[in-house]
Design a protein around this motif. Structure first.
Motif, PDB file in Angstrom:
ATOM      1  N   MET A 175      -4.575  12.774  12.292  1.00 21.02           N
ATOM      2  CA  MET A 175      -5.126  12.205  10.840  1.00 21.02           C
ATOM      3  C   MET A 175      -3.566  12.125  10.152  1.00 21.02           C
ATOM      4  N   GLU A 176      -2.714  13.508  11.289  1.00 22.62           N
ATOM      5  CA  GLU A 176      -1.382  13.469  10.482  1.00 22.62           C
ATOM      6  C   GLU A 176      -0.047  13.175  10.697  1.00 22.62           C
ATOM      7  N   GLN A 177      -0.141  12.017  11.884  1.00 21.36           N
ATOM      8  CA  GLN A 177       0.054  10.912  12.311  1.00 21.36           C
ATOM      9  C   GLN A 177      -0.207   9.778  11.212  1.00 21.36           C
ATOM     10  N   ALA A 178      -1.684   9.486  10.514  1.00 20.41           N
ATOM     11  CA  ALA A 178      -1.904   8.321   9.792  1.00 20.41           C
ATOM     12  C   ALA A 178      -1.056   8.492   8.040  1.00 20.41           C
ATOM     13  N   TYR A 179      -1.045  10.258   7.725  1.00 23.97           N
ATOM     14  CA  TYR A 179      -0.249  10.434   6.848  1.00 23.97           C
ATOM     15  C   TYR A 179       1.065   9.973   6.600  1.00 23.97           C
ATOM     16  N   HIS A 180       1.934  10.255   8.400  1.00 25.80           N
ATOM     17  CA  HIS A 180       2.955  10.189   7.753  1.00 25.80           C
ATOM     18  C   HIS A 180       3.329   8.537   7.803  1.00 25.80           C
TER      19      HIS A 180
END
Length: 235
Positions: free
Chosen positions: A221-226
Motif C-alpha cells: 500500500m505504501e508503494q501504491a500510494y507512491h
C-alpha cells in the motif's frame, strides 16, 4: 383342489377412503422446518441462492451493455453486501460451507457471479471503463485529498495492529473508489489494491492477517500510494 397360486408381488392392501382422508390432507402445507431457527436458516440459504442467480444475470447484462454503469454499480454493490450480510451469521455460514460446495449441491452454473463474489467488487470499481470527470491539472483537489486521506487511514490502521478483515476491507474499498474518481491511469501497484481486496474478501470477518502478511500489505500500500502520487505529478 388346486393349491392357491401365489401372486408374484405383494398385493396393495385396501385402505378405506375414510381412513386415507383422515391421514392425508391435500390442503395441509408441507413444512420444511419445525423450528423458527430452522426456518430462518432455510430462508437465508434461499436468499443466498437468489442473490447468486441475480448477480450472474446482472453480470451478463453489464457485459452486453444492457444496463447503465451507474445502475449496475449500485445493484451489484447491494447484492454483494446482502451476500456478505447473510454469511455473517455463523449458523448460515456453516450450512453454506463455501461457494463451490453450495453450487455443486444445488447444481448451479454461475461463472460470472462466482468471479464477482470472489473479487467482492463491482466490475466498474475493479476495472473502471470511463475517464473520471476531472483529471490531470484540473483534477478536483477535494478528490485528491480524499484519496490521500484514505491511504493514510489504511496505513495507520495497519501500524497500530488493526488488521482484521472487517477493518481493512472497507478501507481498501474506499481507496480504490477514491483513486478511480481522480484518475483512470493504471499507476504502479494499483493492481495490488485489488489483489488485497480479493485476499481479504476470502477471509472471515473477524479473521486477522498474520504479522508477515500485515507487513506485506503495508509495503504494497505504501508503494501504491507512491505510485498514485507520481501519477498526479505526470498528468
Amino acid at each position: 383342489m388346486y393349491a392357491q397360486r401365489q401372486l408374484p408381488y405383494a398385493p396393495t392392501p385396501y385402505i378405506p377412503r375414510s381412513a386415507l382422508s383422515a391421514t392425508i390432507s391435500l390442503d395441509e402445507e408441507v413444512k420444511l422446518s419445525t423450528t423458527v431457527a430452522e426456518r430462518d436458516l432455510y430462508d437465508s440459504l434461499a436468499e443466498i441462492y437468489s442473490i447468486i442467480i441475480t448477480l450472474d444475470a446482472l453480470e451478463k447484462a453489464y457485459l452486453k451493455d444492457s444496463i447503465p454503469e451507474s445502475e449496475y454499480t449500485e445493484t451489484c454493490s447491494r447484492l454483494l453486501k446482502q451476500y456478505k450480510s447473510n454469511l455473517a451469521d455463523e449458523t448460515v455460514a456453516k450450512a453454506f460451507g463455501d461457494l463451490d460446495t453450495f453450487k455443486r449441491e444445488w447444481d448451479m452454473e454461475c461463472p460470472r457471479a462466482t468471479e464477482r463474489l470472489r473479487v467482492g467488487l463491482p466490475a466498474t470499481v475493479e476495472h473502471p471503463s470511463h475517464k473520471p470527470a476531472t483529471q490531470g491539472s484540473d483534477a478536483d483537489a477535494t478528490l485528491v485529498v480524499a484519496a490521500t486521506e484514505n491511504f493514510i487511514t489504511l496505513l495507520d490502521a495497519i501500524k497500530i495492529g488493526l488488521v482484521e478483515k472487517d477493518t481493512l476491507h472497507p478501507l481498501l474499498v474506499d481507496i480504490i473508489q477514491a483513486v478511480n474518481k481522480v484518475t483512470d491511469t493504471d499507476f504502479d501497484n494499483k493492481g495490488k489494491i485489488v489483489q488485497w481486496l480479493i485476499t481479504l474478501n476470502a477471509m472471515r470477518a473477524a479473521e486477522r492477517l498474520p504479522d508477515d502478511q500485515a507487513r506485506e500489505l503495508q509495503f504494497d500500500m505504501e508503494q501504491a500510494y507512491h505510485g498514485f502520487k507520481a501519477t498526479l505529478k505526470r498528468e
